[in-house]
Design a protein around this motif. Structure first.
Motif, PDB file in Angstrom:
ATOM      1  N   GLU A  71      -7.708  -3.996   1.653  1.00 44.00           N
ATOM      2  CA  GLU A  71      -6.744  -3.138   0.983  1.00 44.00           C
ATOM      3  C   GLU A  71      -5.535  -2.868   1.864  1.00 44.00           C
ATOM      4  O   GLU A  71      -5.603  -2.923   3.092  1.00 44.00           O
ATOM      5  N   THR A  72      -4.420  -2.596   1.192  1.00 44.22           N
ATOM      6  CA  THR A  72      -3.177  -2.294   1.887  1.00 44.22           C
ATOM      7  C   THR A  72      -3.169  -0.838   2.339  1.00 44.22           C
ATOM      8  O   THR A  72      -4.024  -0.030   1.957  1.00 44.22           O
ATOM      9  N   GLU A  73      -2.141  -0.492   3.117  1.00 41.94           N
ATOM     10  CA  GLU A  73      -1.830   0.907   3.359  1.00 41.94           C
ATOM     11  C   GLU A  73      -1.250   1.486   2.068  1.00 41.94           C
ATOM     12  O   GLU A  73      -0.842   0.747   1.162  1.00 41.94           O
ATOM     13  N   PRO A  74      -1.198   2.822   1.943  1.00 44.88           N
ATOM     14  CA  PRO A  74      -0.572   3.399   0.749  1.00 44.88           C
ATOM     15  C   PRO A  74       0.861   2.880   0.568  1.00 44.88           C
ATOM     16  O   PRO A  74       1.623   2.766   1.524  1.00 44.88           O
ATOM     17  N   LEU A  75       1.203   2.532  -0.663  1.00 44.89           N
ATOM     18  CA  LEU A  75       2.521   1.977  -0.944  1.00 44.89           C
ATOM     19  C   LEU A  75       3.598   3.053  -0.811  1.00 44.89           C
ATOM     20  O   LEU A  75       3.434   4.183  -1.291  1.00 44.89           O
ATOM     21  N   GLU A  76       4.703   2.672  -0.192  1.00 43.89           N
ATOM     22  CA  GLU A  76       5.822   3.603  -0.051  1.00 43.89           C
ATOM     23  C   GLU A  76       6.718   3.600  -1.279  1.00 43.89           C
ATOM     24  O   GLU A  76       7.460   4.552  -1.516  1.00 43.89           O
ATOM     25  N   ASP A 133      -6.319  -1.647  -8.292  1.00 43.97           N
ATOM     26  CA  ASP A 133      -5.362  -0.569  -8.021  1.00 43.97           C
ATOM     27  C   ASP A 133      -6.156   0.638  -7.540  1.00 43.97           C
ATOM     28  O   ASP A 133      -6.920   1.240  -8.316  1.00 43.97           O
ATOM     29  N   VAL A 134      -5.987   1.017  -6.259  1.00 42.22           N
ATOM     30  CA  VAL A 134      -6.724   2.136  -5.683  1.00 42.22           C
ATOM     31  C   VAL A 134      -5.881   3.396  -5.772  1.00 42.22           C
ATOM     32  O   VAL A 134      -4.790   3.476  -5.197  1.00 42.22           O
ATOM     33  N   TRP A 135      -6.366   4.378  -6.486  1.00 45.21           N
ATOM     34  CA  TRP A 135      -5.653   5.639  -6.657  1.00 45.21           C
ATOM     35  C   TRP A 135      -5.755   6.475  -5.380  1.00 45.21           C
ATOM     36  O   TRP A 135      -6.724   6.373  -4.632  1.00 45.21           O
ATOM     37  N   PRO A 136      -4.773   7.339  -5.133  1.00 51.79           N
ATOM     38  CA  PRO A 136      -4.836   8.201  -3.943  1.00 51.79           C
ATOM     39  C   PRO A 136      -6.054   9.123  -3.985  1.00 51.79           C
ATOM     40  O   PRO A 136      -6.539   9.488  -5.059  1.00 51.79           O
ATOM     41  N   GLN A 137      -6.524   9.522  -2.816  1.00 45.38           N
ATOM     42  CA  GLN A 137      -7.683  10.399  -2.749  1.00 45.38           C
ATOM     43  C   GLN A 137      -7.419  11.755  -3.373  1.00 45.38           C
ATOM     44  O   GLN A 137      -8.341  12.429  -3.840  1.00 45.38           O
ATOM     45  N   ASP A 138      -6.163  12.178  -3.374  1.00 39.02           N
ATOM     46  CA  ASP A 138      -5.858  13.494  -3.929  1.00 39.02           C
ATOM     47  C   ASP A 138      -5.447  13.434  -5.396  1.00 39.02           C
ATOM     48  O   ASP A 138      -4.929  14.411  -5.948  1.00 39.02           O
ATOM     49  N   ALA A 152      -7.955  -8.781   9.380  1.00 36.97           N
ATOM     50  CA  ALA A 152      -9.093  -8.197  10.090  1.00 36.97           C
ATOM     51  C   ALA A 152      -9.257  -6.732   9.699  1.00 36.97           C
ATOM     52  O   ALA A 152      -8.294  -6.046   9.348  1.00 36.97           O
ATOM     53  N   GLY A 153     -10.482  -6.266   9.755  1.00 28.78           N
ATOM     54  CA  GLY A 153     -10.752  -4.865   9.479  1.00 28.78           C
ATOM     55  C   GLY A 153     -10.590  -4.487   8.025  1.00 28.78           C
ATOM     56  O   GLY A 153     -10.386  -3.302   7.715  1.00 28.78           O
ATOM     57  N   GLY A 154     -10.663  -5.462   7.123  1.00 26.03           N
ATOM     58  CA  GLY A 154     -10.540  -5.168   5.701  1.00 26.03           C
ATOM     59  C   GLY A 154      -9.144  -4.800   5.270  1.00 26.03           C
ATOM     60  O   GLY A 154      -8.954  -4.151   4.239  1.00 26.03           O
ATOM     61  N   ARG A 155      -8.128  -5.241   6.031  1.00 25.19           N
ATOM     62  CA  ARG A 155      -6.752  -4.941   5.660  1.00 25.19           C
ATOM     63  C   ARG A 155      -6.183  -6.047   4.780  1.00 25.19           C
ATOM     64  O   ARG A 155      -6.578  -7.204   4.877  1.00 25.19           O
ATOM     65  N   ARG A 192       3.672   4.361  -6.233  1.00 26.73           N
ATOM     66  CA  ARG A 192       3.835   4.855  -4.869  1.00 26.73           C
ATOM     67  C   ARG A 192       2.631   5.747  -4.504  1.00 26.73           C
ATOM     68  O   ARG A 192       2.232   6.609  -5.278  1.00 26.73           O
ATOM     69  N   GLY A 193       2.088   5.539  -3.312  1.00 27.87           N
ATOM     70  CA  GLY A 193       0.919   6.282  -2.875  1.00 27.87           C
ATOM     71  C   GLY A 193      -0.393   5.587  -3.201  1.00 27.87           C
ATOM     72  O   GLY A 193      -1.434   5.922  -2.617  1.00 27.87           O
ATOM     73  N   HIS A 194      -0.386   4.612  -4.136  1.00 30.64           N
ATOM     74  CA  HIS A 194      -1.576   3.819  -4.439  1.00 30.64           C
ATOM     75  C   HIS A 194      -1.714   2.691  -3.410  1.00 30.64           C
ATOM     76  O   HIS A 194      -0.813   2.427  -2.620  1.00 30.64           O
ATOM     77  N   ARG A 195      -2.839   2.012  -3.443  1.00 25.91           N
ATOM     78  CA  ARG A 195      -3.082   0.859  -2.580  1.00 25.91           C
ATOM     79  C   ARG A 195      -3.434  -0.354  -3.441  1.00 25.91           C
ATOM     80  O   ARG A 195      -4.007  -0.204  -4.528  1.00 25.91           O
ATOM     81  N   LEU A 196      -3.108  -1.540  -2.934  1.00 29.87           N
ATOM     82  CA  LEU A 196      -3.631  -2.775  -3.511  1.00 29.87           C
ATOM     83  C   LEU A 196      -4.943  -3.091  -2.817  1.00 29.87           C
ATOM     84  O   LEU A 196      -5.055  -2.963  -1.590  1.00 29.87           O
TER      85      LEU A 196
END
Length: 656
Positions: free
Chosen positions: A479-484, A514-519, A421-424, A589-593
């Motif tokens: 998408e996932t949360e940022p990968l640890e 592969d979603v790169w971090p915003q920064d 749910a919620g696009g997670r 690390r820090g990227h998202r799927l």
């Protein structure tokens, strides 16, 4: 498949350096093959009486004082020209200048029915396991007879033959080693087609690869043989700058097929090869006869299969060829190489960048010098052991080479990520309650496969930013949360979707991103291909970049088999299970799927009218808007399945 393969393109010429200063050593003179090789042309008879045109470049000292050389042969439907007087054509036959200097007898053969060879050409020549007489011929028999003739007639050969080729010539290489002639000691099928209807050039998931095939067949046509190359190659005139609007305006596939132009672009002409492709839109007897993997038996040559992770034409072919040889030829040396390349990029380019994505190295040169040449030297000349791993594969994301004793890696562990749910997107299975997401798909406003205007199939679409699609209401995004920690995925990507449609047919395209971090900042500057190192390309900002890692469709009418088209029942929930082609990618690390789900990908694939009709002749009224539902709860939990490798357990080769 790239239809002007690497070995038919001149390698970049060496340039003479400015005159050396007095305190500098003079630069070595340019290597001139014509000083070392002599060109010959032959018409080699094969068992059914046809003659196959063959070009040979023979070292000038072959046979003198007992000097012998191995043969390195390629067989092609794209011409062994230039015919007649030599114009440095040998550079088109040698994989690299190192091969020229090492000394080989280079051989090129026009395959049956193309250019200067007699006979009839057929799409992916069916292999005949049982040959009842001299009229039963295929690529294996043509190669067998040609190799025997060459061994018998060329002076100074050492009795050992190697085969290689890229794209369609890669198919001919693989097809030629079935029941292989004993003189064939090594073969390297590169970007080979294995099954035109199953994730190679023709169809992916039952959907026609429209942009690519149209572009190819605009140039590739039937021909009377013998015939020489045209004096001038002319490009197909789309009379448009945007393939999206061009194909959408034309309508159905029959209308598209009617637009092929001959010498006069005002006189439409059909191309029978394209028409044949469109006609056989399910896995029928036509395609069964042309499927190569199950015939790859009785192979005695060492095999090195080569492919690219970003091969938009034949990514699946090398993997299918490798696995078939491994399964059916125990004991045969069989190796796989997959690098950061587009179709044939290991011979045409540097291999250090695709689009905005860099790979930190000159990987094509490394492959040529450290893998390909040592492989042939070992098996054709008795050179040192090339010491190749079972699978030498480039890991994107981290940009390192890995050496595995199997592909996919034995240590890979299957791990599922569920649509939530919620696009997670998360590893844990969702609750038991029914849940779903919906979108409206309009085949008259399909989702484009790139976010910019272009003709054909730009190769960098395979790493392109997907933010243009994520903002559309007819694309679901999870998408996932940022990968640890880094997450390394190696092997095919499994897909299980539970879907329903208001239509009687639908496509479901799944993309792994592969979603790169915003920064994330700009990539380090890399020189563009064939440009001086001091020229900096633009530095894209990668903050939030949605890099396509892999994507593929499934046409729902083929959910029970590609030979069993079956209409959807509106509103009925169906399970769609399929695989995306292999990857070897590390999500840092820090990227998202991210996973995106949509029902069109145009004009990379043809439009599904979303009604159960013959797609090639669908009428305007057959193209219907449909609501697509993707379920994500309880027993109907949609997911992707990844094969995850612990980076600490992966053996990294030294970075080239």
């Amino acid at each position: 498949m790239l239809r002007l393969p690497a070995f038919l393109l001149l390698l970049p010429g060496l340039t003479l350096a400015p005159a050396a200063r007095a305190d500098e050593a003079p630069e070595a003179p340019k290597y001139e093959p014509r000083e070392h090789y002599t060109k010959y042309e032959y018409r080699i008879p094969v068992r059914d009486g046809k003659k196959l045109f063959t070009v040979v470049y023979l070292p000038k000292d072959a046979g003198q004082g007992g000097k012998t050389y191995p043969l390195l042969m390629t067989r092609t439907p794209y011409s062994c020209g230039p015919y007649g007087v030599d114009r440095d054509g040998i550079r088109r036959l040698a994989p690299s200048e190192d091969f020229l200097k090492a000394g080989y007898i280079f051989v090129c053969q026009d395959v049956r029915g193309r250019y200067m060879s007699e006979g009839t050409w057929r799409v992916m020549t069916p292999h005949l396991d049982a040959k009842r007489g001299v009229q039963d011929v295929d690529e294996s028999s043509d190669t067998h007879d040609s190799v025997q003739w060459l061994i018998d007639h060329l002076p100074g050969n050492n009795g050992k033959v190697g085969l290689w080729g890229i794209s369609y010539p890669g198919f001919y290489t693989a097809a030629s080693i079935v029941d292989s002639h004993p003189a064939i000691k090594a073969a390297s099928p590169q970007a080979p087609i294995a099954d035109y209807s199953q994730r190679d050039d023709g169809y992916h998931g039952g959907a026609l690869m429209l942009a690519h095939n149209y572009g190819f067949y605009a140039a590739y046509r039937p021909q009377q043989t013998p015939t020489v190359e045209p004096k001038k190659w002319t490009a197909f005139d789309y009379r448009d700058r945007d393939a999206y609007s061009y194909f959408l305006r034309l309508g159905n596939l029959d209308a598209i097929a009617s637009t092929f132009a001959g010498a006069d672009p005002d006189k439409p002409a059909t191309n029978p090869f394209f028409t044949e492709l469109v006609e056989h839109d399910s896995f029928d007897d036509y395609w069964r006869a042309r499927r190569l993997p199950e015939h790859l038996k009785n192979i005695h040559a060492a095999v090195l299969t080569v492919g690219g992770w970003y091969d938009a034409e034949d990514l699946a072919g090398p993997l299918a060829i490798y696995h078939a040889i491994e399964r059916q030829n125990p004991g045969t040396p069989n190796r796989l190489v997959m690098g950061p390349w587009v179709h044939g990029g290991w011979m045409r380019g540097i291999g250090q960048q695709l689009g905005a994505i860099g790979f930190d190295g000159r990987h094509s040169e490394w492959f040529q010098k450290n893998v390909l040449l040592p492989f042939f030297e070992q098996h054709l000349r008795g050179g040192a052991d090339a010491r190749l791993a079972e699978a030498t594969v480039f890991e994107t994301g981290t940009n390192v080479w890995r050496r595995y004793d199997a592909w996919p890696p034995r240590q890979a562990v299957r791990r599922s990520f569920y649509l939530q749910a919620g696009g997670r997107l998360a590893p844990g299975a969702p609750g038991a309650a029914e849940a779903f997401d919906r979108y409206v798909s309009d085949p008259n406003r399909p989702v484009p496969f790139i976010g910019y205007t272009a003709l054909g199939m730009p190769k960098d679409y395979m790493v392109a930013d997907q933010r243009f699609a994520a903002t559309r209401p007819d694309v679901l995004v999870y998408e996932t949360e940022p990968l640890e920690e880094d997450l390394t995925v190696a092997g095919p990507v499994g897909v299980e979707l539970f879907v329903a449609s208001t239509g009687t047919d639908a496509d479901f395209v799944v993309k792994l991103i592969d979603v790169w971090p915003q920064d994330a900042g700009p990539e380090p500057a890399q020189p563009p291909r064939d440009k001086p190192a001091d020229v900096e390309p633009p530095k894209p900002n990668f903050g939030g970049y949605q890099q396509l890692v892999r994507g593929d469709p499934l046409r729902a009418r083929f959910r029970h088999g590609f030979d069993k088209p079956e209409a959807l029942v509106p509103g009925r929930v169906e399970a769609l299970r399929f695989e995306l082609p292999d990857v070897n990618h590390s999500f840092r690390r820090g990227h998202r799927l991210m996973v995106q789900v949509q029902s069109s990908w145009f004009p990379l694939i043809d439009r599904n009218p979303q009604s159960f009709v013959r797609i090639r002749s669908a009428r305007p009224e057959d193209f219907q808007v449909a609501t697509q539902t993707v379920y994500r709860g309880g027993a109907q939990a949609s997911r992707i399945e990844l094969r995850v490798v612990d980076p600490a357990k992966a053996q990294a080769a030294a970075k080239p």
